[in-house]
Design an enzyme around this catalytic site. Structure first.
Site, PDB file in Angstrom:
ATOM      1  N   GLU A   1     -16.448 -39.933   2.423  1.00 44.79           N
ATOM      2  CA  GLU A   1     -15.641 -40.109   3.638  1.00 44.79           C
ATOM      3  C   GLU A   1     -14.473 -39.130   3.617  1.00 44.79           C
ATOM      4  O   GLU A   1     -13.934 -38.817   2.556  1.00 44.79           O
ATOM      5  CB  GLU A   1     -15.178 -41.580   3.673  1.00 44.79           C
ATOM      6  CG  GLU A   1     -14.200 -41.960   4.742  1.00 44.79           C
ATOM      7  CD  GLU A   1     -14.725 -41.913   6.168  1.00 44.79           C
ATOM      8  OE1 GLU A   1     -15.296 -40.865   6.546  1.00 44.79           O
ATOM      9  OE2 GLU A   1     -14.522 -42.877   6.918  1.00 44.79           O
ATOM     10  N   ASP A   2     -14.070 -38.660   4.787  1.00 42.39           N
ATOM     11  CA  ASP A   2     -12.970 -37.700   4.851  1.00 42.39           C
ATOM     12  C   ASP A   2     -11.634 -38.322   4.449  1.00 42.39           C
ATOM     13  O   ASP A   2     -10.918 -37.799   3.616  1.00 42.39           O
ATOM     14  CB  ASP A   2     -12.870 -37.055   6.254  1.00 42.39           C
ATOM     15  CG  ASP A   2     -12.812 -38.076   7.389  1.00 42.39           C
ATOM     16  OD1 ASP A   2     -12.899 -39.293   7.120  1.00 42.39           O
ATOM     17  OD2 ASP A   2     -12.676 -37.658   8.553  1.00 42.39           O
TER      18      ASP A   2
ATOM     19  N   ASP B   1      -7.864 -44.544   5.811  1.00 39.06           N
ATOM     20  CA  ASP B   1      -6.626 -44.808   6.543  1.00 39.06           C
ATOM     21  C   ASP B   1      -6.388 -46.318   6.491  1.00 39.06           C
ATOM     22  O   ASP B   1      -5.924 -46.828   5.481  1.00 39.06           O
ATOM     23  CB  ASP B   1      -6.811 -44.265   7.967  1.00 39.06           C
ATOM     24  CG  ASP B   1      -5.563 -44.329   8.818  1.00 39.06           C
ATOM     25  OD1 ASP B   1      -4.477 -44.502   8.259  1.00 39.06           O
ATOM     26  OD2 ASP B   1      -5.668 -44.206  10.049  1.00 39.06           O
TER      27      ASP B   1
ATOM     28  N   PHE C   1      -0.615 -38.211  11.509  1.00 39.32           N
ATOM     29  CA  PHE C   1      -1.961 -37.895  11.998  1.00 39.32           C
ATOM     30  C   PHE C   1      -2.302 -36.484  11.550  1.00 39.32           C
ATOM     31  O   PHE C   1      -1.635 -35.510  11.912  1.00 39.32           O
ATOM     32  CB  PHE C   1      -2.037 -38.023  13.522  1.00 39.32           C
ATOM     33  CG  PHE C   1      -3.466 -38.055  13.993  1.00 39.32           C
ATOM     34  CD1 PHE C   1      -4.185 -39.244  13.987  1.00 39.32           C
ATOM     35  CD2 PHE C   1      -4.113 -36.890  14.383  1.00 39.32           C
ATOM     36  CE1 PHE C   1      -5.512 -39.281  14.370  1.00 39.32           C
ATOM     37  CE2 PHE C   1      -5.449 -36.912  14.775  1.00 39.32           C
ATOM     38  CZ  PHE C   1      -6.140 -38.113  14.776  1.00 39.32           C
TER      39      PHE C   1
ATOM     40  N   ARG D   1     -11.519 -29.742  13.877  1.00 35.21           N
ATOM     41  CA  ARG D   1     -12.364 -29.951  12.691  1.00 35.21           C
ATOM     42  C   ARG D   1     -12.529 -28.641  11.925  1.00 35.21           C
ATOM     43  O   ARG D   1     -12.645 -28.630  10.707  1.00 35.21           O
ATOM     44  CB  ARG D   1     -13.760 -30.450  13.095  1.00 35.21           C
ATOM     45  CG  ARG D   1     -13.795 -31.869  13.621  1.00 35.21           C
ATOM     46  CD  ARG D   1     -15.230 -32.400  13.611  1.00 35.21           C
ATOM     47  NE  ARG D   1     -15.411 -33.486  14.555  1.00 35.21           N
ATOM     48  CZ  ARG D   1     -15.136 -34.757  14.308  1.00 35.21           C
ATOM     49  NH1 ARG D   1     -14.642 -35.102  13.139  1.00 35.21           N
ATOM     50  NH2 ARG D   1     -15.334 -35.680  15.211  1.00 35.21           N
TER      51      ARG D   1
HETATM   52  P1  IMP Z   1      -9.978 -46.069   8.607  1.00 31.90           P
HETATM   53  O1  IMP Z   1     -11.077 -46.942   9.124  1.00 31.90           O
HETATM   54  O2  IMP Z   1      -8.678 -46.322   9.310  1.00 31.90           O
HETATM   55  O3  IMP Z   1      -9.822 -46.062   7.129  1.00 31.90           O
HETATM   56  O4  IMP Z   1     -10.235 -44.591   9.066  1.00 31.90           O
HETATM   57  C1  IMP Z   1     -11.320 -43.877   8.801  1.00 31.90           C
HETATM   58  C2  IMP Z   1     -11.603 -42.918   9.922  1.00 31.90           C
HETATM   59  O5  IMP Z   1     -10.548 -42.798  10.879  1.00 31.90           O
HETATM   60  C3  IMP Z   1     -11.776 -41.525   9.351  1.00 31.90           C
HETATM   61  O6  IMP Z   1     -13.098 -41.306   9.018  1.00 31.90           O
HETATM   62  C4  IMP Z   1     -11.317 -40.638  10.457  1.00 31.90           C
HETATM   63  O7  IMP Z   1     -12.391 -40.368  11.301  1.00 31.90           O
HETATM   64  C5  IMP Z   1     -10.308 -41.461  11.215  1.00 31.90           C
HETATM   65  N1  IMP Z   1      -8.919 -41.099  10.838  1.00 31.90           N
HETATM   66  C6  IMP Z   1      -8.056 -41.838  10.132  1.00 31.90           C
HETATM   67  N2  IMP Z   1      -6.882 -41.198   9.978  1.00 31.90           N
HETATM   68  C7  IMP Z   1      -7.017 -40.012  10.608  1.00 31.90           C
HETATM   69  C8  IMP Z   1      -6.143 -38.877  10.787  1.00 31.90           C
HETATM   70  O8  IMP Z   1      -4.994 -38.817  10.336  1.00 31.90           O
HETATM   71  N3  IMP Z   1      -6.669 -37.838  11.488  1.00 31.90           N
HETATM   72  C9  IMP Z   1      -7.938 -37.832  11.992  1.00 31.90           C
HETATM   73  N4  IMP Z   1      -8.770 -38.855  11.839  1.00 31.90           N
HETATM   74  C10 IMP Z   1      -8.331 -39.950  11.158  1.00 31.90           C
END
Ligand code: IMP
Length: 190
Positions: free
Chosen positions: A108-109, A112, A161, A174
């Site tokens: 996963e990238d 968050d 962000f 991207r």
């Molecule tokens: P989570 O479910 O909040 O942990 O977030 C996971 C997904 O939210 C990532 O795979 C991203 O696609 C998106 N995401 C979370 N934070 C960011 C950010 O700072 N920039 C861009 N995408 C984000």
């Protein structure tokens, strides 16, 4: 929109291409060690982990004592955030590789709030893998809402962000070769 045009939307550079490449290299070395001689499925989470999955797979294949074989596949989810909805995650596309009995590493990238990985782990666990672990390039711990195991972490993200190296804002940025903080006005402009 080329990289020069994208730069206008960036408030600050967080990690440059070399720091990212070094982090991917470190991740590859720990993963190679842990899965040495075993079959491994790299399961990239679309679309953010597109670049990471490719680079990690390549770095792993360059190491001598890594997994015996590497299968690369992708899974796609949509997460709805902020004003759109409250943390709902939905599966858009399942993996093609049969997960049962395999060693699966979810790539996963960014972690968050943690909901995406938490959803994916629960979803994949039901398919009875032999082992299931997570690898994130960027960890943004400040925003965590649910505890989720992060087995391999590349770098820490600031509480902002961020875009680039696969991370987008409305599908843009991207292709930025580094991680940058997006300017608030760049969000409004789109
Ligand atoms: P989570 O479910 O909040 O942990 O977030 C996971 C997904 O939210 C990532 O795979 C991203 O696609 C998106 N995401 C979370 N934070 C960011 C950010 O700072 N920039 C861009 N995408 C984000």
């Amino acid at each position: 929109m080329n990289v020069q045009a994208l730069e206008d939307g960036i408030a600050a550079r967080v990690y440059g291409p070399q720091e990212i490449a070094a982090a991917v290299g470190r991740l590859a070395r720990s993963i190679a060690q842990d899965y040495a001689g075993r079959s491994l499925v790299l399961l990239g989470v679309l679309k953010g982990a597109l670049y990471l999955t490719v680079d990690l797979g390549r770095a792993l294949s360059e190491l001598a004592d890594g997994p015996s074989e590497i299968l690369v596949d992708y899974i796609s989810v949509a997460s709805y955030k902020g004003d759109r909805s409250s943390g709902k995650v939905e599966l858009l596309m399942d993996a093609e590789v049969a997960i049962e009995g395999r060693n699966v590493l979810v790539v996963e990238d960014i972690a968050d709030n943690g909901l995406t990985l938490s959803f994916l782990l629960a979803f994949l666990e039901r398919k009875k893998p032999n082992s299931l672990r997570t690898c994130v390039l960027f960890d943004k711990p400040a925003r965590r809402q649910v505890e989720v195991p992060l087995h391999y972490v590349g770098l820490t993200s600031p509480d902002a962000f961020v875009v680039g190296y696969g991370l987008d804002y409305q599908e843009l940025y991207r292709n930025l070769p580094y991680l940058g903080e997006l300017k608030p006005e760049a969000m409004r402009r789109l």
